[in-house]
Design a protein around this motif. Structure first.
Motif, PDB file in Angstrom:
ATOM      1  N   UNK A 193      -3.810  -3.437  -5.523  1.00  0.00           N
ATOM      2  CA  UNK A 193      -3.595  -3.776  -6.935  1.00  0.00           C
ATOM      3  C   UNK A 193      -2.275  -3.200  -7.433  1.00  0.00           C
ATOM      4  N   UNK A 194      -1.997  -1.942  -7.074  1.00  0.00           N
ATOM      5  CA  UNK A 194      -0.728  -1.317  -7.452  1.00  0.00           C
ATOM      6  C   UNK A 194       0.445  -2.030  -6.798  1.00  0.00           C
ATOM      7  N   UNK A 195       0.378  -2.264  -5.506  1.00  0.00           N
ATOM      8  CA  UNK A 195       1.511  -2.832  -4.770  1.00  0.00           C
ATOM      9  C   UNK A 195       1.821  -4.263  -5.211  1.00  0.00           C
ATOM     10  N   UNK A 196       0.791  -5.060  -5.434  1.00  0.00           N
ATOM     11  CA  UNK A 196       1.017  -6.460  -5.793  1.00  0.00           C
ATOM     12  C   UNK A 196       1.792  -6.591  -7.098  1.00  0.00           C
ATOM     13  N   UNK A 197       1.611  -5.639  -8.006  1.00  0.00           N
ATOM     14  CA  UNK A 197       2.263  -5.719  -9.319  1.00  0.00           C
ATOM     15  C   UNK A 197       3.778  -5.573  -9.232  1.00  0.00           C
ATOM     16  N   UNK A 198       4.281  -4.970  -8.152  1.00  0.00           N
ATOM     17  CA  UNK A 198       5.722  -4.716  -8.035  1.00  0.00           C
ATOM     18  C   UNK A 198       6.322  -5.327  -6.770  1.00  0.00           C
ATOM     19  N   UNK A 199       5.557  -6.148  -6.087  1.00  0.00           N
ATOM     20  CA  UNK A 199       5.959  -6.668  -4.771  1.00  0.00           C
ATOM     21  C   UNK A 199       7.190  -7.567  -4.878  1.00  0.00           C
ATOM     22  N   UNK A 200       8.176  -7.284  -4.036  1.00  0.00           N
ATOM     23  CA  UNK A 200       9.336  -8.154  -3.950  1.00  0.00           C
ATOM     24  C   UNK A 200      10.286  -8.104  -5.122  1.00  0.00           C
ATOM     25  N   UNK A 201      10.236  -7.078  -5.951  1.00  0.00           N
ATOM     26  CA  UNK A 201      11.195  -6.955  -7.048  1.00  0.00           C
ATOM     27  C   UNK A 201      12.615  -6.888  -6.493  1.00  0.00           C
ATOM     28  N   UNK A 272      10.201  -4.827  -0.745  1.00  0.00           N
ATOM     29  CA  UNK A 272       9.664  -3.513  -1.072  1.00  0.00           C
ATOM     30  C   UNK A 272       8.761  -3.608  -2.296  1.00  0.00           C
ATOM     31  N   UNK A 273       7.960  -2.577  -2.479  1.00  0.00           N
ATOM     32  CA  UNK A 273       7.139  -2.469  -3.670  1.00  0.00           C
ATOM     33  C   UNK A 273       7.100  -1.009  -4.093  1.00  0.00           C
ATOM     34  N   UNK A 274       6.445  -0.733  -5.187  1.00  0.00           N
ATOM     35  CA  UNK A 274       6.314   0.643  -5.654  1.00  0.00           C
ATOM     36  C   UNK A 274       5.071   1.252  -5.008  1.00  0.00           C
ATOM     37  N   UNK A 275       5.255   2.359  -4.304  1.00  0.00           N
ATOM     38  CA  UNK A 275       4.120   3.003  -3.643  1.00  0.00           C
ATOM     39  C   UNK A 275       3.891   4.393  -4.232  1.00  0.00           C
ATOM     40  N   UNK A 308       4.368  -1.560   1.208  1.00  0.00           N
ATOM     41  CA  UNK A 308       3.062  -1.118   0.765  1.00  0.00           C
ATOM     42  C   UNK A 308       2.201  -0.528   1.862  1.00  0.00           C
ATOM     43  N   UNK A 309       2.400  -0.982   3.098  1.00  0.00           N
ATOM     44  CA  UNK A 309       1.569  -0.510   4.203  1.00  0.00           C
ATOM     45  C   UNK A 309       1.753   0.986   4.431  1.00  0.00           C
ATOM     46  N   UNK A 310       2.825   1.543   3.923  1.00  0.00           N
ATOM     47  CA  UNK A 310       3.051   2.983   4.077  1.00  0.00           C
ATOM     48  C   UNK A 310       1.924   3.765   3.395  1.00  0.00           C
ATOM     49  N   UNK A 311       1.520   3.358   2.182  1.00  0.00           N
ATOM     50  CA  UNK A 311       0.393   4.017   1.517  1.00  0.00           C
ATOM     51  C   UNK A 311      -0.896   3.852   2.313  1.00  0.00           C
TER      52      UNK A 311
END
Length: 406
Positions: A193-201, A272-275, A308-311
């Motif tokens: 849910x967190x990652x999808x909100x910022x994915x590919x900015x 990238x996304x916000x993790x 995101x996979x890092x988290x």
């Protein structure tokens, strides 16, 4: 230590010490942020913090009549964390239920850790999250009443999550005990849910929210500093835990530092996304919702732009016993991918598995630098457990083979 990296870290540490000394001078003049719980726990101090430093997106708390220290403190490797009791002058003018307490974070008392935290910048990262990001994330995080930064000091005045209905906080001992695949699946849904909100900015969008200057690896001097820290930790970590981190693991670690630029490029290339960045069980909490139990997150000192996979791998490797993880790893990764897809983000299974394998070194890296340098985490059984699980993961996933092909 690598000469260039040592110079970067040394210059940052010198600047941090200068700010720490300046803060004590400002304290003598009555102009510094509070340094201790006793300095903070006064109504005039907390009222000023709320008045001057409430995030722009928040509705400030009303004035306080009294602030008390109930003597409740919390474990932390680099902060002073404690509760304050709040007594308001009046009811909230818009009818909100007012908190009975607040959770406060200040810099720790240890001078070396304070200098290190300011040099590396993870306190600034968490303050930035509270100031700019917390109100925008789609998952439950503590509400921010005030966030102040000045010199080498900071103050975070946050919601006490224990006041939430059905709240359960996890601690490092819970992480060391190991969680279940069922709870892991819940946590991964929140990560998605967190990652999808910022994915590919775009880079411009990312920099406007969380500046590139705060990125541990990609900020100017970041590659050199992190390579130097990792290289410096190998010997001490091997001496501290030779039964877990043996000669073959130390050799693999050295190979990774020798390929550091290629590793950074692999980790931080592409969408990238916000993790969260420190996504183990002890930084998650459970709370009740109309739809049932949900998972929120705390302590965003490791927040950065990444895959995101890092988290995902950081949580699973740190928080599950190796045998349980080996049995359920594939299905848990796929559960995360399904949760992403529900939110419009598609990440192919094979790509996710390759990323997971590549990032497994970061989990080992955090454990090794913590036990080797002793700066970020208590050197106790919990840390040895995390190191053991991290070593098991890189062996099971064949990180060394992946590195050889890089």
């Amino acid at each position: 230590m690598d000469i260039r990296g040592g110079f970067v870290l040394g210059s940052r540490a010198a600047g941090a010490m200068g700010r720490i000394v300046a803060d004590r001078f400002e304290e003598g003049l009555g102009r510094a942020l509070p340094r201790t719980p006793e300095q903070l726990a006064r109504p005039e101090v907390v009222n000023a913090l709320i008045r001057e430093y409430a995030p722009a997106a928040s509705e400030p708390l009303p004035p306080l009549r009294a602030v008390r220290l109930p003597g409740v403190e919390f474990e932390s490797s680099n902060c002073t964390n404690f509760l304050v009791e709040l007594e308001f002058e009046n009811d909230d003018p818009v009818g909100r239920p007012l908190p009975r307490t607040a959770y406060v974070k200040l810099p720790c008392r240890d001078l070396g850790t304070r200098a290190f935290a300011n040099a590396v910048g993870f306190w600034e990262v968490e303050a930035t999250f509270c100031e700019r990001v917390a109100a925008r994330v789609p998952i439950r995080v503590p509400r921010v009443y005030a966030v102040a930064r000045r010199g080498a000091r900071f103050v975070l005045l946050l919601e006490n999550l224990q006041e939430l209905p059905g709240a359960r906080m996890f601690i490092n001992r819970d992480m060391a005990a190991g969680t279940t695949p069922e709870r892991a699946r819940q946590c991964l849904r929140s990560f998605a849910q967190l990652h999808a909100a910022f994915w590919g900015w775009t880079a411009e969008q990312r920099d406007a929210l969380v500046p590139a200057s705060l990125h541990t690896y990609l900020a100017p001097g970041g590659r050199e500093m992190t390579r130097a820290l990792n290289a410096a930790a190998i010997g001490p970590a091997q001496r501290a835990a030779p039964d877990i981190f043996g000669a073959e693991h130390a050799a693999l670690f050295r190979r990774a530092t020798e390929k550091w630029d290629a590793l950074i490029d692999a980790w931080y290339g592409g969408p990238l996304t916000l993790i969260h960045g420190d996504s183990h069980l002890a930084n998650c909490f459970e709370y009740s919702s109309p739809e049932g139990p949900r998972i929120g997150m705390i302590d965003f000192q490791g927040m950065h732009w990444c895959k995101g996979i890092r988290d995902v791998q950081y949580f699973l490797i740190n928080s599950l016993e190796p045998g349980i993880l080996a049995e359920h790893e594939g299905e848990l990764i796929e559960a995360y991918l399904e949760a992403l897809e529900e939110r419009g983000v598609v990440l192919e299974v094979e790509e996710a598995r390759d990323q997971y394998r590549a990032f497994s070194f970061q989990t080992l890296m955090v454990a090794v630098t913590s036990i080797g340098l002793g700066s970020l985490t208590e050197r106790d059984d919990t840390l040895r457990t995390v190191l053991r699980r991290s070593v098991a993961a890189i062996e099971r996933l064949g990180f060394g083979d992946w590195l050889s092909e890089l």
